[in-house]
Design a protein around this motif. Sequence first.
Motif, PDB file in Angstrom:
ATOM      1  N   LYS A  15       0.846  -1.178  -0.084  1.00 49.39           N
ATOM      2  CA  LYS A  15      -0.010   0.083  -0.037  1.00 49.39           C
ATOM      3  C   LYS A  15       0.800   1.409   0.173  1.00 49.39           C
ATOM      4  O   LYS A  15       0.682   2.098  -0.891  1.00 49.39           O
ATOM      5  CB  LYS A  15      -0.974   0.073   1.066  1.00 49.39           C
ATOM      6  N   ALA A  16       1.820   1.306   0.776  1.00 52.29           N
ATOM      7  CA  ALA A  16       2.939   2.419   0.865  1.00 52.29           C
ATOM      8  C   ALA A  16       3.581   2.601  -0.496  1.00 52.29           C
ATOM      9  O   ALA A  16       3.807   3.757  -1.101  1.00 52.29           O
ATOM     10  CB  ALA A  16       3.728   2.181   2.144  1.00 52.29           C
ATOM     11  N   VAL A  17       3.924   1.452  -1.013  1.00 50.84           N
ATOM     12  CA  VAL A  17       4.560   1.804  -2.502  1.00 50.84           C
ATOM     13  C   VAL A  17       3.826   2.226  -3.259  1.00 50.84           C
ATOM     14  O   VAL A  17       3.895   2.794  -4.001  1.00 50.84           O
ATOM     15  CB  VAL A  17       5.040   0.285  -2.773  1.00 50.84           C
ATOM     16  N   ALA A  18       2.335   1.687  -3.453  1.00 43.39           N
ATOM     17  CA  ALA A  18       1.430   2.075  -4.141  1.00 43.39           C
ATOM     18  C   ALA A  18       1.179   3.594  -4.142  1.00 43.39           C
ATOM     19  O   ALA A  18       1.152   4.309  -5.081  1.00 43.39           O
ATOM     20  CB  ALA A  18       0.092   1.439  -4.290  1.00 43.39           C
ATOM     21  N   ASP A  19       1.033   4.017  -2.730  1.00 41.27           N
ATOM     22  CA  ASP A  19       0.765   5.417  -2.522  1.00 41.27           C
ATOM     23  C   ASP A  19       2.019   6.283  -3.058  1.00 41.27           C
ATOM     24  O   ASP A  19       1.690   7.392  -3.573  1.00 41.27           O
ATOM     25  CB  ASP A  19       0.511   5.867  -0.954  1.00 41.27           C
ATOM     26  N   GLN A  20       3.210   5.827  -2.755  1.00 42.77           N
ATOM     27  CA  GLN A  20       4.471   6.390  -3.239  1.00 42.77           C
ATOM     28  C   GLN A  20       4.520   6.637  -4.637  1.00 42.77           C
ATOM     29  O   GLN A  20       4.503   8.004  -5.516  1.00 42.77           O
ATOM     30  CB  GLN A  20       5.503   5.805  -2.972  1.00 42.77           C
ATOM     31  N   GLY A  56       1.986  13.347   0.266  1.00 41.19           N
ATOM     32  CA  GLY A  56       1.534  11.966  -0.048  1.00 41.19           C
ATOM     33  C   GLY A  56       2.795  11.269  -0.151  1.00 41.19           C
ATOM     34  O   GLY A  56       2.937   9.877   0.185  1.00 41.19           O
ATOM     35  N   LEU A  57       3.883  11.780  -0.946  1.00 40.53           N
ATOM     36  CA  LEU A  57       5.060  11.234  -1.104  1.00 40.53           C
ATOM     37  C   LEU A  57       5.959  11.062   0.250  1.00 40.53           C
ATOM     38  O   LEU A  57       6.507   9.800   0.608  1.00 40.53           O
ATOM     39  CB  LEU A  57       5.905  11.995  -2.031  1.00 40.53           C
ATOM     40  N   VAL A  58       5.748  12.213   1.018  1.00 39.79           N
ATOM     41  CA  VAL A  58       6.448  12.026   2.323  1.00 39.79           C
ATOM     42  C   VAL A  58       6.021  10.878   3.383  1.00 39.79           C
ATOM     43  O   VAL A  58       6.727  10.103   3.898  1.00 39.79           O
ATOM     44  CB  VAL A  58       6.496  13.396   2.793  1.00 39.79           C
ATOM     45  N   ASP A  59       4.508  11.014   3.152  1.00 40.32           N
ATOM     46  CA  ASP A  59       4.003  10.003   3.941  1.00 40.32           C
ATOM     47  C   ASP A  59       4.273   8.559   3.664  1.00 40.32           C
ATOM     48  O   ASP A  59       4.473   7.876   4.440  1.00 40.32           O
ATOM     49  CB  ASP A  59       2.285  10.241   3.928  1.00 40.32           C
ATOM     50  N   ALA A  60       4.194   8.176   2.411  1.00 40.24           N
ATOM     51  CA  ALA A  60       4.479   6.851   2.199  1.00 40.24           C
ATOM     52  C   ALA A  60       5.899   6.459   2.237  1.00 40.24           C
ATOM     53  O   ALA A  60       6.248   5.413   2.698  1.00 40.24           O
ATOM     54  CB  ALA A  60       4.283   6.738   0.441  1.00 40.24           C
ATOM     55  N   ARG A  61       6.915   7.426   1.954  1.00 39.50           N
ATOM     56  CA  ARG A  61       8.307   7.206   2.407  1.00 39.50           C
ATOM     57  C   ARG A  61       8.555   6.992   3.651  1.00 39.50           C
ATOM     58  O   ARG A  61       9.285   5.954   4.361  1.00 39.50           O
ATOM     59  CB  ARG A  61       9.189   8.343   1.649  1.00 39.50           C
TER      60      ARG A  61
END
Length: 78
Positions: A15-20, A56-61
């Motif tokens: 999920k984090a990879v997809a959000d990234q 969104g990028l910061v959160d996913a990373r």
Amino acid sequence: MSNVKNFAVSYLWHKAVADQEKARLSLELLTGNNAAGIGDHSTEDYYKNLDEALDGLVDARDRLELLAQEYPDVAEAK
């Protein structure tokens, strides 16, 4: 790691990879040469969309980093 825990962490990781990737795509659309993401946006909408994509990028990373620290055996398998 138990099977359920493994599936749960795997889900969170993917999920984090997809959000990234979603955030990267948004930033590319908003900042690319063709700027397809701008469309009919007002300046404020454009800034808001840029901020949201970066957040969104910061959160996913951050989530990927945390998962890698807390569950290194799952992160290494990815």
